[in-house]
Design a protein around this motif. Structure first.
Motif, short mmCIF file in Angstrom:
data_model
loop_
_atom_site.label_atom_id
_atom_site.label_comp_id
_atom_site.label_asym_id
_atom_site.label_seq_id
_atom_site.Cartn_x
_atom_site.Cartn_y
_atom_site.Cartn_z
N SER A 152 0.80 -1.23 0.00
CA SER A 152 0.00 0.00 0.00
C SER A 152 0.83 1.28 0.00
N PHE A 153 2.07 1.22 -0.49
CA PHE A 153 2.88 2.43 -0.61
C PHE A 153 2.71 2.98 -2.03
N PRO A 154 2.03 4.12 -2.19
CA PRO A 154 1.77 4.64 -3.54
C PRO A 154 3.03 4.82 -4.38
N GLN A 155 4.15 5.14 -3.72
CA GLN A 155 5.39 5.34 -4.47
C GLN A 155 5.86 4.07 -5.16
N LEU A 156 5.38 2.91 -4.70
CA LEU A 156 5.81 1.63 -5.26
C LEU A 156 4.73 0.98 -6.11
N LEU A 157 3.66 1.72 -6.37
CA LEU A 157 2.54 1.17 -7.12
C LEU A 157 2.48 1.74 -8.53
N THR A 158 1.99 0.93 -9.43
CA THR A 158 1.87 1.31 -10.84
C THR A 158 0.49 0.94 -11.37
N ALA A 159 -0.06 1.79 -12.20
CA ALA A 159 -1.30 1.46 -12.92
C ALA A 159 -0.87 0.75 -14.19
N SER A 160 -0.99 -0.57 -14.18
CA SER A 160 -0.50 -1.38 -15.30
C SER A 160 -1.59 -1.55 -16.36
N HIS A 161 -1.24 -1.27 -17.60
CA HIS A 161 -2.17 -1.52 -18.69
C HIS A 161 -2.26 -3.01 -18.97
N VAL A 163 -4.11 -4.37 -21.76
CA VAL A 163 -3.78 -4.25 -23.18
C VAL A 163 -2.87 -3.04 -23.31
N PRO A 164 -1.67 -3.19 -23.85
CA PRO A 164 -0.70 -2.10 -23.86
C PRO A 164 -1.21 -0.79 -24.46
N TRP A 165 -0.67 0.30 -23.96
CA TRP A 165 -1.00 1.66 -24.42
C TRP A 165 -0.90 1.77 -25.93
N SER A 166 0.14 1.16 -26.51
CA SER A 166 0.38 1.29 -27.95
C SER A 166 -0.55 0.43 -28.80
N VAL A 167 -1.24 -0.53 -28.19
CA VAL A 167 -2.07 -1.48 -28.94
C VAL A 167 -3.50 -1.01 -29.08
N ASP A 168 -4.09 -0.54 -27.99
CA ASP A 168 -5.51 -0.18 -27.99
C ASP A 168 -5.66 1.29 -27.63
N THR A 169 -5.70 2.15 -28.63
CA THR A 169 -5.78 3.59 -28.38
C THR A 169 -7.12 3.99 -27.78
N ASN A 170 -8.16 3.20 -28.03
CA ASN A 170 -9.50 3.55 -27.52
C ASN A 170 -9.63 3.32 -26.01
N ASN A 171 -8.78 2.48 -25.46
CA ASN A 171 -8.91 2.14 -24.04
C ASN A 171 -7.66 2.47 -23.23
N ARG A 172 -6.90 3.43 -23.71
CA ARG A 172 -5.69 3.82 -23.00
C ARG A 172 -5.98 4.33 -21.59
N THR A 173 -7.07 5.04 -21.42
CA THR A 173 -7.38 5.61 -20.11
C THR A 173 -8.60 4.97 -19.47
N ASN A 174 -9.05 3.86 -20.02
CA ASN A 174 -10.18 3.13 -19.45
C ASN A 174 -9.70 2.40 -18.19
N PRO A 175 -10.22 2.73 -17.02
CA PRO A 175 -9.76 2.05 -15.80
C PRO A 175 -9.96 0.55 -15.82
N ARG A 176 -10.89 0.05 -16.64
CA ARG A 176 -11.11 -1.39 -16.75
C ARG A 176 -9.99 -2.07 -17.54
N ASN A 177 -9.10 -1.27 -18.09
CA ASN A 177 -7.91 -1.80 -18.77
C ASN A 177 -6.69 -1.68 -17.86
N LEU A 179 -4.64 -2.63 -13.91
CA LEU A 179 -4.46 -3.35 -12.66
C LEU A 179 -3.51 -2.53 -11.80
N CYS A 180 -3.74 -2.49 -10.52
CA CYS A 180 -2.82 -1.82 -9.61
C CYS A 180 -1.80 -2.86 -9.14
#
Length: 253
Positions: A152-161, A163-177, A179-180
């Motif tokens: 639970s240390f935010p400095q060590l956490l990442t919002a992982s895509h 489907v990669p950012w470069s693959v699906d431009t329509n869902n780059r910012t979709n939270p359902r895409n 994982l923390c």
């Protein structure tokens, strides 16, 4: 005093806040709720109630029998659908509107900054703003905890895509895409050494399994094989996105 209807712009920034604060912190004493209320000339109670109205539309909450507010307006449904249909555009628009309301720059880009891949200044700003929104939304959905380890240390956490950012431009910012994940598991997930199945179970690539003499590999990765992943409070990962990662990114035997 006559009742003042919520404008589209106010609803967009309210939904932006709904995405970026953990569900359990939606209340009138939350500093973020108070700040937005002051910025748009409404009471913290009105803003808090509007966020609860959005919660009633969240499929992840309904699945857990959490209903949010019992009543709401058609305009809230329309804003929810507008985001769902175009996360990329609405994420940036909501951040831009919020910056205007609070009299701050959307995001500063220094003149000395590099512009990778021929990006213009405007494109770089949009990318950074949307990446920031995605991170905030995903971490908030998981209550700022790694969904595999509970770190639970935010400095060590990442919002992982997923489907990669470069693959699906329509869902780059979709939270359902998203994982923390902690930084190590984010890297393992990104390069296919680890995946999460549609059943929300961890799978570890056999390529790591061959390194059983590596104590660190056992402690940090292998021990989580078949472990259940903690579900987010909202914006549950899309089965379609998880299946893509399983089939296209995960390093199979």
């Amino acid at each position: 005093m006559p009742r003042r209807n919520w404008t589209r712009e106010e609803l967009i920034v309210a939904f932006n806040l709904y995405c970026k604060i953990p569900f359990g912190r939606i209340h009138v004493r939350n500093p973020s709720v108070i700040a937005l209320a002051n910025a748009i000339g409404r009471s913290p109670s009105a803003v808090s109630w509007k966020l609860a109205n959005f919660a009633r539309l969240d499929p992840s909450l309904r699945k857990r029998n959490i209903s949010g507010a019992s009543h709401g307006a058609q305009a809230e449904i329309e804003i929810w659908q507008e985001f769902s249909n175009d996360w990329e555009r609405l994420s940036f628009e909501s951040e831009h509107l919020l910056a205007q309301i609070t009299n701050r720059d959307t995001l500063l880009v220094e003149e000395s900054d590099d512009f990778p891949d021929g990006l213009t200044r405007e494109a770089l700003v949009r990318t950074r703003v949307n990446q920031s929104f995605f991170r905030a939304a995903v971490l908030a959905a998981y209550d700022l905890r790694c969904c595999i380890t509970g770190l639970s240390f935010p400095q060590l956490l990442t919002a992982s895509h997923i489907v990669p950012w470069s693959v699906d431009t329509n869902n780059r910012t979709n939270p359902r895409n998203g994982l923390c994940l902690n930084a190590i598991h984010d890297r393992a997930f990104d390069c296919g050494l680890m995946t999460v199945t549609p059943e929300m179970k961890v799978r570890v690539s056999s390529r790591i399994g061959k390194s059983r003499t590596d104590i660190a590999a056992r402690q940090f990765v292998l021990k989580y094989e078949r472990a259940a992943v903690s579900l987010p409070r909202r914006f549950a990962p899309s089965v379609e996105f998880l299946r893509y990662h399983n089939e296209e990114i995960f390093l199979q035997p």
